[in-house]
Design an enzyme around this catalytic site. Sequence first.
Site, short mmCIF file in Angstrom:
data_model
loop_
_atom_site.label_atom_id
_atom_site.label_comp_id
_atom_site.label_asym_id
_atom_site.label_seq_id
_atom_site.Cartn_x
_atom_site.Cartn_y
_atom_site.Cartn_z
N LYS A 141 1.88 5.88 -11.37
CA LYS A 141 2.93 6.52 -10.55
C LYS A 141 3.43 7.85 -11.41
CE LYS A 141 7.18 6.12 -11.56
NZ LYS A 141 8.67 5.69 -11.69
N LYS B 14 9.97 14.33 -19.60
CA LYS B 14 9.48 12.80 -19.39
C LYS B 14 7.91 12.74 -18.84
CE LYS B 14 9.30 8.44 -18.73
NZ LYS B 14 9.23 7.26 -20.25
P1 NAD Z 1 11.15 -2.79 -12.86
O1 NAD Z 1 10.33 -2.93 -11.52
O2 NAD Z 1 11.37 -3.76 -13.71
O3 NAD Z 1 12.83 -2.55 -12.23
C1 NAD Z 1 13.36 -1.96 -11.25
C2 NAD Z 1 14.33 -2.64 -10.43
O4 NAD Z 1 15.04 -2.08 -9.41
C3 NAD Z 1 13.58 -4.22 -10.02
O5 NAD Z 1 14.47 -5.09 -10.59
C4 NAD Z 1 14.21 -4.22 -8.46
O6 NAD Z 1 14.26 -5.36 -7.93
C5 NAD Z 1 15.28 -2.97 -8.28
N1 NAD Z 1 15.39 -2.45 -7.05
C6 NAD Z 1 14.62 -2.35 -5.98
N2 NAD Z 1 15.27 -1.52 -5.28
C7 NAD Z 1 16.57 -1.43 -5.48
C8 NAD Z 1 17.73 -1.08 -4.87
N3 NAD Z 1 17.76 -0.64 -3.44
N4 NAD Z 1 18.93 -1.14 -5.38
C9 NAD Z 1 19.08 -1.75 -6.67
N5 NAD Z 1 17.99 -2.25 -7.49
C10 NAD Z 1 16.60 -2.01 -6.73
O7 NAD Z 1 10.99 -1.16 -13.50
P2 NAD Z 1 11.22 -0.72 -14.96
O8 NAD Z 1 10.29 -1.02 -15.54
O9 NAD Z 1 12.64 -1.32 -15.22
O10 NAD Z 1 11.43 0.66 -14.72
C11 NAD Z 1 12.24 1.39 -13.68
C12 NAD Z 1 12.34 2.69 -13.89
O11 NAD Z 1 12.25 3.24 -15.25
C13 NAD Z 1 10.89 3.36 -13.33
O12 NAD Z 1 11.22 4.68 -12.59
C14 NAD Z 1 10.08 3.68 -14.42
O13 NAD Z 1 8.98 4.58 -14.35
C15 NAD Z 1 11.18 3.93 -15.72
N6 NAD Z 1 10.90 3.47 -17.02
C16 NAD Z 1 10.12 2.43 -17.23
C17 NAD Z 1 9.82 2.32 -18.60
C18 NAD Z 1 9.10 0.70 -18.99
O14 NAD Z 1 8.74 0.97 -20.24
N7 NAD Z 1 9.26 -0.09 -18.30
C19 NAD Z 1 10.08 3.16 -19.69
C20 NAD Z 1 10.60 4.38 -19.44
C21 NAD Z 1 11.29 4.64 -17.91
#
Ligand code: NAD
Length: 293
Positions: free
Chosen positions: A242, A167
């Site tokens: 990040k 990743k």
């Molecule tokens: P996001 O911020 O939209 O979603 C994260 C969610 O986690 C939020 O809704 C938040 O409220 C929730 N959260 C926080 N603390 C929590 C807890 N203790 N228990 C349960 N839920 C909790 O972020 P995202 O874009 O969905 O990304 C999530 C992960 O995926 C990250 O690590 C990111 O790097 C990775 N990622 C994102 C993408 C993208 O295109 N957005 C693509 C690949 C990977």
Amino acid sequence: MKIGFLGLGNMGGPMAANLVKGGHRVVGFDPVESAQVAAGEHGVEVVDAPSAAVADVDAVITMLPNGALVLATYDEVLAAARPGTLFIDSSTIAVDDARQASARADAAGHRFLDAPVSGGVVGAEAGSLTFMVGGTEEDLEAARPVFEPMAGRIVHCGETGNGQVAKLCNNLILAISMVGVSEAAVMGERLGLSHQAFYDVISTSAGQCWALNVNCPVPGPVPTSPANRDFAPGFATALMNKDLGLAMAALESTGTDAPVGTLVADLYRAFSEGGAGGLDFSAIINRVRQEVA
Ligand code: NAD
């Protein structure tokens, strides 16, 4: 299968919805109300504590913002799960954090796979994500029915943590290519090339890449790209920043000289800390536009 899902945000929300569509029963938790409501509308049974989402399930998926939260969440929920539960972390986190999460899951009598994804929100919604999986072949086979409704591809990358290695490689390339596409797009528009002509040529030529073909930083040619909605993410700049921090640490620990990646990481850090953290990472094109008067 019955699956617990922690983190129903931009990625986790549509991933959980696809698990429901695929015939699984999904119990989910997210502290944010809008995420709870959206997941509920897609058939996720939303509960009010993380531990309530992991009790009596076959597998638990975490899709959280960072490694510290993944480890803290594991500390909170591991004891509430049935022995032998398969814990799958699909967040993007440090290789060491993934190995630490695995050790804690093991010590609590569970199984663990790191399985970060690529494909963005578009791929999460379409159920076409690439899963890069670290862990044993046996656990991956057990997880296959969980991955399938969310996946276009599933790649076994080797031992625990290797999914995260793949990743970080991917996102280093993605950040570099997004800056490259943005610089070329601004140069082209200043020389009178339309956005559509720029896209039509390069998306089918040697410069093609996901940053252009799917997440095009200029509005118009790709209607689903964040440039068409004032850069609402998508993949937020703060998350890219990040991931580049994790990639920089990995480059340093391996003694890998990467001047271009390092410069791009510096650009994203300044852009994110300057207030653009909530915008899609393709908004870096605004930084390119401001650079030349
Ligand atoms: P996001 O911020 O939209 O979603 C994260 C969610 O986690 C939020 O809704 C938040 O409220 C929730 N959260 C926080 N603390 C929590 C807890 N203790 N228990 C349960 N839920 C909790 O972020 P995202 O874009 O969905 O990304 C999530 C992960 O995926 C990250 O690590 C990111 O790097 C990775 N990622 C994102 C993408 C993208 O295109 N957005 C693509 C690949 C990977």
